[in-house]
Design a protein around this motif. Sequence first.
Motif, short mmCIF file in Angstrom:
data_model
loop_
_atom_site.label_atom_id
_atom_site.label_comp_id
_atom_site.label_asym_id
_atom_site.label_seq_id
_atom_site.Cartn_x
_atom_site.Cartn_y
_atom_site.Cartn_z
N THR A 91 33.55 34.77 53.73
CA THR A 91 34.51 35.27 52.28
C THR A 91 35.79 35.83 53.18
OG1 THR A 91 32.58 35.47 51.19
CG2 THR A 91 34.62 36.55 50.38
N ILE A 139 29.59 39.76 45.42
CA ILE A 139 30.10 38.87 45.90
C ILE A 139 30.73 37.72 45.22
CG2 ILE A 139 28.54 37.46 47.05
CD1 ILE A 139 31.53 38.27 48.64
N GLY A 178 34.18 34.33 47.22
CA GLY A 178 32.82 34.65 47.56
C GLY A 178 32.07 33.77 46.60
#
Lengths: 742, 148
Positions: free
Chosen positions: B109, B76, B82
């Motif tokens: 996200t 991420i 992210g």
Amino acid sequence: MLAKIGQSTALTIKPIEGIANLSRRGVLAGAASLVLGALLPAPPTRAQPVGPVKPGTRVPAFLVIGKDGSFKILSPFVEGGQGINTGMAQMIGEELDVDPARFAVECAPPGPDYAVINGLRMTGGSFSTRSSYMLMRRLGATARDLLMRAAATRLNVRPDSLATDDGQVVHAASGRRLAYGDLADDAMKLAPTEDVMLRDPATFRWLGKPVPRLDVRAKSTGKAIYAIDQKVEGMLYAAVQHAPHLGTEATAIANEAALKAMPGIHGVHRLPGAIAITANSWYRARKAAEAAEVAWSAPPANGFGAIAADYSSPRMLAALKASTAQAITAEKEGDAEAAFAKAAKVVEADYDAPYLAHGQLEPPSSIARFNADGSLELWLPNQMPELFQSVAAETAGLPQEKVILHSPMLGGFFGRHFVYGPGNPFQQAILLAKETGKPVKVLWSREEEFKRDALRPLSFSRFRGAIGADGKPTAIQVRTVGEGPLGRYFGVGANGGVDSSAVEGIVEKPYAIPNRAMEYVRFPHPVTIAFWRSVGHSMNDYFYEAFFDEMADAGKQDPFRLRMELLKDKPRHRQLLETVAAMSGGWKRGPYDAEGGKRARGVAMASPFGSETATIAEVSLDGAEIKVHDLWIAFDPGSIVNPAIVKSQVESAAALGLSATLFEELVYDGGLRQSHNFDDYPILSRASMPQVHVEIVESGAPMGGVGEPGLPGVPPAVVNAVAALTGRRIRSLPLSKAKFSS
Amino acid sequence: MASIQVNGTRYEVDAEAETPLLWVLRDTLGLTGTKYGCGIAQCGACTVLIDGQAVRSCQMPLDGVGTSEIRTIEAIEQDPIGHKVVEAWVAQEVPQCGYCQSGQVMAATALLRQTPKPSDADIRDAMTNLCRCGTYNRVAAAIHQAAG
């Protein structure tokens, strides 16, 4: 191979007089009862000295200082969200003179060094910080002293010419510096000084400060490792199908051959009260476990670890209400009978609260591996390593020291991970590892967890209040009928005494009501009951504080002002009430007009786990449902280690308390649990989350608990607000059962 | 044998077609950051991004993934949004037990990809992941912080 899971911990089974179909029940009194007694005010403790080791004192058992400059703490406690790892680093780091951010903290293996709660080791009862604050400070200071003495020898200078600076010993006169890591080997060979000096709190850099949590980055990036994430070489995955009725056994598996032919399946196994499938992946094991067509024995009568086919929550509640059993006194002050005889008015009400599941988001799992050296190695979620170790040893037929136990970080616990007989998977893992000769990881699906999670007990209390001619309460009587987890699992009150976990929150209330008569009837449940965040306080403060408002209403008193008046000799409590009123912009009960319709407020107090709370809730009606807008909580734990973590814990406890208030109940019908997953056991979601405002008051009273005390004030504050708004007294939770019309 | 693309790497996976992506990630690929909570898409602990959309992987069969790009919590921070979300999560000290937070970070996200400046109502509608520690208010604060 039907070894009896659950009963293995029943070292003593004592008959208890129940009523109706709950005739003879057993008390689980494992080895831990020897030591848990030490936590309780009475009777006198039976704590056993734990060998020659004085818990919490031997530096090498707690602190590993690496030559690479690393610092590791082996903690007596397990981290499960409460922030204890960070707290440990603060307590030790402050005195050791090492920035808490530099520590790695892990839960220590079993061992007598870690029995720091009056000779007992557990993570629970909101005991961790308060039990270890002075011990861990002293341990850090002792370690620092050892390092300085080692440095003095090395540098050939007097110890008092040395200072420390974040992991280094400094000789100011010569400018020489030695890293702790270079001194650790020498330092640990020295004899510790008995009476090391502790730091003056006025000079604290980290204690009492909002030091960042050590684990947030790992937990924000998926790197934190929980029991469910563990894997060992060559392990089989196991899934189970539990018997629908507790206490029944598999008699046949009609499609056993077909199950064995499914892809990846290793074996089909019988376990006590369950069947298990082992496979090369958990999903394959689970599919087969779900597909298994199992015939189960007929449900027996209610009893120890058995639930009858006609058992239901309403019947259990009716039995608690109908009990005429002789009660024992839980609290007595003044002459309640005389006060009732003279009362201008008498108020009576029955309160109850349902069974609750823990609903921790990590489903329970356990890995068991028998090693070549004859030891058994376990990875499992637990709040009490030594107890799990001893039960595991019994299950495996090994001496306790042959069981190696790992205690990974917990994906939530709230009381879930004590030893609960059929409520834990680790004994299944041991039996399956033994049977297959391979390491086995048992993971319960959420549905299997809902079948066997241990539950906050369904609870009941009957209240009577006497109101004087001046509208003030003159007497209160409470009859509590039920069972608490301390009685069930640790034998508290087994000899006819009071189980404190059944009556806490009803006894020892601070109000100046001169005549009090609280009584308790022990009434065992066939259900596997549990510790659940704030334990007896989770329902009893709701009962008491809601009834308090009923008494206030009966005497035409404002509930906030009546509390202030009955606390006039309790400055600590008054200060909290004043604080929470100020936080909420001044006490107002309502109903009053606000954005989107009428709102009202309720207030409640609680004294859980050595701390004090005052809570105000604001509610409105949203269609037929109660909406909680704000919770204001003034919280006094005496003194604190980390204000940021304390606030988080109070917010979290408040959310769980609100979840129980609004939504949660696990219902039995026909001997079966009626909830199976989060679709039919709703828990608080974002849509129902109020604003939570927390103010910490450090009164300087002895340090109290933090993890649980934010909870108990929430249900009564909300219910009292609902009464102010709607005129309806809710005497049975959750609120979702009640239908409101706006 | 199915072929899936996870965090920029292609994997050949030997599992039945209906196997939920969650178990392929966790047990086959060893990507244990994605969590099992309920198995019925109620809790969101298993949320991953599939072509940038938040998906509950416990209910996504392996053969439903096709050629889509899967991103898990392990990667991420390589996503610019992210990365911001993780930094906000750390700054706001969102996690307590942390078990649901992989899923929360993934869902946040996905939300910020679609709605760079979400309102409270947007957050309420998009962030339906459960948290038993009750970190909802901090999750919202962190999303606002990440949105800048």
